[in-house]
Structure formats: C-alpha cells, structure tokens
Design an enzyme around this catalytic site. Structure first.
Site, mmCIF file in Angstrom:
data_model
loop_
_atom_site.group_PDB
_atom_site.id
_atom_site.type_symbol
_atom_site.label_atom_id
_atom_site.label_comp_id
_atom_site.label_asym_id
_atom_site.label_seq_id
_atom_site.Cartn_x
_atom_site.Cartn_y
_atom_site.Cartn_z
ATOM 1 C CB THR A 1 11.700 -3.313 -1.547
ATOM 2 O OG1 THR A 1 11.800 -4.641 -1.048
ATOM 3 C CG2 THR A 1 12.659 -2.435 -0.794
ATOM 4 N N GLY A 2 9.424 -3.400 -3.563
ATOM 5 C CA GLY A 2 8.627 -4.175 -4.504
ATOM 6 C C GLY A 2 7.423 -3.393 -4.997
ATOM 7 N NE ARG A 3 1.361 -4.558 -8.913
ATOM 8 C CZ ARG A 3 0.991 -3.442 -9.558
ATOM 9 N NH1 ARG A 3 1.893 -2.550 -9.895
ATOM 10 N NH2 ARG A 3 -0.273 -3.216 -9.855
ATOM 11 N N GLY A 4 4.772 -1.271 -5.419
ATOM 12 C CA GLY A 4 4.249 -0.265 -4.509
ATOM 13 C C GLY A 4 2.740 -0.180 -4.488
ATOM 14 N NE ARG B 1 4.220 3.678 -9.238
ATOM 15 C CZ ARG B 1 5.102 3.090 -8.444
ATOM 16 N NH1 ARG B 1 6.232 3.693 -8.138
ATOM 17 N NH2 ARG B 1 4.872 1.904 -7.957
ATOM 18 C CB VAL B 2 3.555 9.180 -5.928
ATOM 19 C CG1 VAL B 2 4.216 9.058 -4.560
ATOM 20 C CG2 VAL B 2 3.876 10.544 -6.549
ATOM 21 N N GLY B 3 4.814 6.025 -5.788
ATOM 22 C CA GLY B 3 4.663 4.678 -5.229
ATOM 23 C C GLY B 3 4.596 4.678 -3.708
ATOM 24 C CG ASP B 4 5.696 1.078 -1.710
ATOM 25 O OD1 ASP B 4 6.258 1.333 -2.788
ATOM 26 O OD2 ASP B 4 6.148 0.252 -0.896
ATOM 27 C CB THR C 1 12.403 0.711 -2.816
ATOM 28 O OG1 THR C 1 11.466 0.947 -3.836
ATOM 29 C CG2 THR C 1 12.361 1.811 -1.802
HETATM 30 N N1 ASP Z 1 8.259 0.107 -4.045
HETATM 31 C C1 ASP Z 1 8.761 0.906 -5.128
HETATM 32 C C2 ASP Z 1 7.660 1.595 -5.846
HETATM 33 O O1 ASP Z 1 6.586 1.034 -5.978
HETATM 34 C C3 ASP Z 1 9.529 0.152 -6.147
HETATM 35 C C4 ASP Z 1 10.598 -0.757 -5.716
HETATM 36 O O2 ASP Z 1 10.672 -1.245 -4.589
HETATM 37 O O3 ASP Z 1 11.442 -0.992 -6.537
HETATM 38 O O4 ASP Z 1 7.889 2.668 -6.336
#
Ligand code: ASP
Length: 330
Positions: free
Chosen positions: A229-232, A206-209, A178
């Site tokens: 960023t990362g695993r939402g 799917r909606v992320g963080d 992100t």
């Molecule tokens: N945080 C984002 C999500 O979970 C993904 C990402 O940072 O790449 O959608």
C-alpha cells in the site's frame, strides 16, 4: 493435497471482510474465493475512501478503480486499471485471470466492456462524502498541510490539479490507502489480491501499483504472497511486491523480506514524501508487515480466530518519514 489450517491477512481496514472470508476458507473454499470475498467487502465499505465505493475521485471528479489478483499455485494473474462504473474491480480482475488467460491486465473502456460481457454488475461508486474529501484536500490549508507532511512535490501536484479544475474547497492528510488481502487455504494454495481507488486527484488514466503484478501484488505458492500500500509509483519503480517474494525465496524471514524490500523502495529519490507499506504471508502460514511509520498494523485470522487480531508492522529505520504520523492510512 495438503489439508492444513487456513490463514488470511489484510492491510489496514481490510479486516472488514476477514470474518466472512475465513468462513469460506473453513468451509473448504479456495484462497482465490477468500481473497475476492474479503476485498469485495472492503470495496463495498463506503466509509473507506481509498477503495471501491466511496473512493476519492481523480482530478476530474470521477472514481477510477484498480485491482489485481494472483494465484500462487499457477502464478496466473488478472488485473484491471482505471475502471469506472463498477463497484467491484477485484471481481473483474479475477475474471481476467480465469476467463481471459491470454491477458493479464485490462484497463479503462476495455476492462468495462469485458466486465459487461461477464455480466459483472455495474453500480455507483462516487459518494457525497468522497466528493467533500476531494474538495477539502485542495484548500489552501490542505495544501500547507500536504507540504509539511508529504513534501513539496505533493503540494505542487495538487496546485496543478487546482489549476486544471479551478475552484474547490478543503484537507485529507493521508491520501493513500489500498487494501491488500493474502490468503492460504486448507489445501495449501496461496492467493494475493489488491484493490484501490488510487491516489485522490490522480490524473485520469493513471494506474498504480495495485494493478501491476510485481509492483503492488505478487504471489508464488512455493514461497509466499506479498502486497503493498502507499505510493504506487515507488512500488512500480522498485518492483516491491516481487522483491519481498524474492527475499522469501532467498531464505529471509517474512519480516526481513518485508523490511528489505521496503528499504530498497524508500531509497529511491522521490519528491513525494508518501508512505509505502509491505505485507506478506508465506506458503507455511508465517506473516509480517513493514511500514515507514510507527503504529502501523495488519489484520490476521487463522482457523482459531473468531475475529481479526491486529499485529504490528516492523518499522524501517533511517527513513525521513518515520514518526511524522501514525494515522490509519494507508
Ligand atoms: N498504492 C495505491 C496506488 O498507488 C494507493 C494506496 O495505497 O493508497 O494507487
């Protein structure tokens, strides 16, 4: 009204929009303007496969985008999730914030309908390169690599994707990335924005963080703005961005706040060994970032910079993922 020196920071690859955004800030533009300008540049960057045009699609091969924006002066926020057919979800998120104040988040068809009402341009988001990467991430070699670097949960999910779609080819090693942008304008207003194409191969809808206020984005003009960023799913479960800002409110330094929130986030049980990163900018222009790996950075521009400067993020200790990779994602 306080007239101070503007500051803007961005997560990895968000630097593509910082020069233009700083130009706007220097000309007296608002933090909201600067965040939108910087994120639109990231969304338009086809070489970035984790945001906007060129984002790697969901399991059906369709690009679904999430974005959010939060105004620290009013704590007003706008977010969109799972939007298709619009290259600039951050602009729709801002429109939700400013033109639909009864609501904070729109998803899918509703968000697209609202964007049409606001005359926000539609456009192509899927690129050939993104399709290639989507296929590459599902080859046997990529599955092996994912198992080694990201854990059994990741491989199991991708196998289930394969079972659902049956037929693909090859690896993308770092499927997170992100863009976060946080700006402090000359009048002392803070704004935080986030935009993403989310997890490649994600389940449709799917909606992320990135679209969830408190999880991937939070801004309170009294203390600071923070984004992830990362695993939402981890940031949603831990309320990570809000935890960073709470840390600032409790008197932690920007680095301590980023590190503490990230440690709490990474302490959650999760079979997906994905990274998470935190970033924050305070109301008085201090900033920091934290990561689960060494070598992670963020971009900075103040009124004195002519181009972005890259600063290291703090690395959290005692994390099982430390040192496995130092790549540019997320
Ligand atoms: N945080 C984002 C999500 O979970 C993904 C990402 O940072 O790449 O959608």
């Amino acid at each position: 009204m306080r007239m101070g020196s503007p500051v803007i920071i961005a997560s990895e690859r968000g630097e593509v929009g910082l020069v233009e955004a700083m130009r706007a800030l220097r000309a007296g533009g608002s933090a909201m303007d600067a965040v939108e300008i910087a994120l639109r540049a990231a969304e338009a960057n086809e070489a970035d496969h984790y945001v906007g045009v060129g984002g790697i699609p969901n399991l059906l091969g369709e690009v679904e985008l999430d974005a959010s924006i939060m105004d620290g002066s009013t704590l007003a926020a706008g977010a969109v999730g799972a939007v298709t057919g619009f290259p600039h979800p951050i602009t729709i998120a801002r429109a939700v914030c400013e033109q639909l104040p009864q609501h904070a988040m729109l998803v899918g068809r509703g968000a697209e309908r609202f964007a049409d009402e606001c005359a926000i341009p539609r456009g192509t988001t899927l690129t050939e390169e993104a399709v290639r990467l989507w296929k590459e991430g599902l080859t046997p070699e990529a599955l092996d690599e994912a198992e080694r670097t990201q854990g059994a949960g990741e491989t199991a999910y991708r196998r289930s994707v394969l079972a659902r779609i049956q037929a693909m080819e090859p690896p993308h090693r770092h499927p997170w990335g992100t863009i976060n942008v946080i700006a402090l304008d000359g009048a002392g207003r803070l704004c935080t924005g986030v935009s993403t194409s989310g997890y490649p191969w994600k389940y449709p809808g799917r909606v992320g963080d990135s679209a969830v206020i408190g999880a991937g984005n939070y801004c309170d003009g009294r203390y600071g703005g923070a984004a992830c960023t990362g695993r939402g799913e981890l940031a949603i479960r831990a309320g990570t961005a809000r935890t960073v800002v709470d840390g600032l409110a409790d008197g932690l330094s920007p680095e301590e706040a980023c590190v503490t929130a990230l440690e709490r986030t990474m302490s959650l049980a999760d079979p997906f060994r994905a990274q998470v990163r935190t970033l924050c900018l305070t109301a008085d222009g201090q900033h920091a970032g934290a990561a689960t790996v060494t070598g992670a950075t963020y971009g900075l521009m103040t009124g004195d910079h002519t181009e972005p400067e890259f600063l290291p993020r703090a690395v959290i200790s005692n994390h099982f993922f430390i040192g496995v990779e130092t790549g540019s994602q997320p």
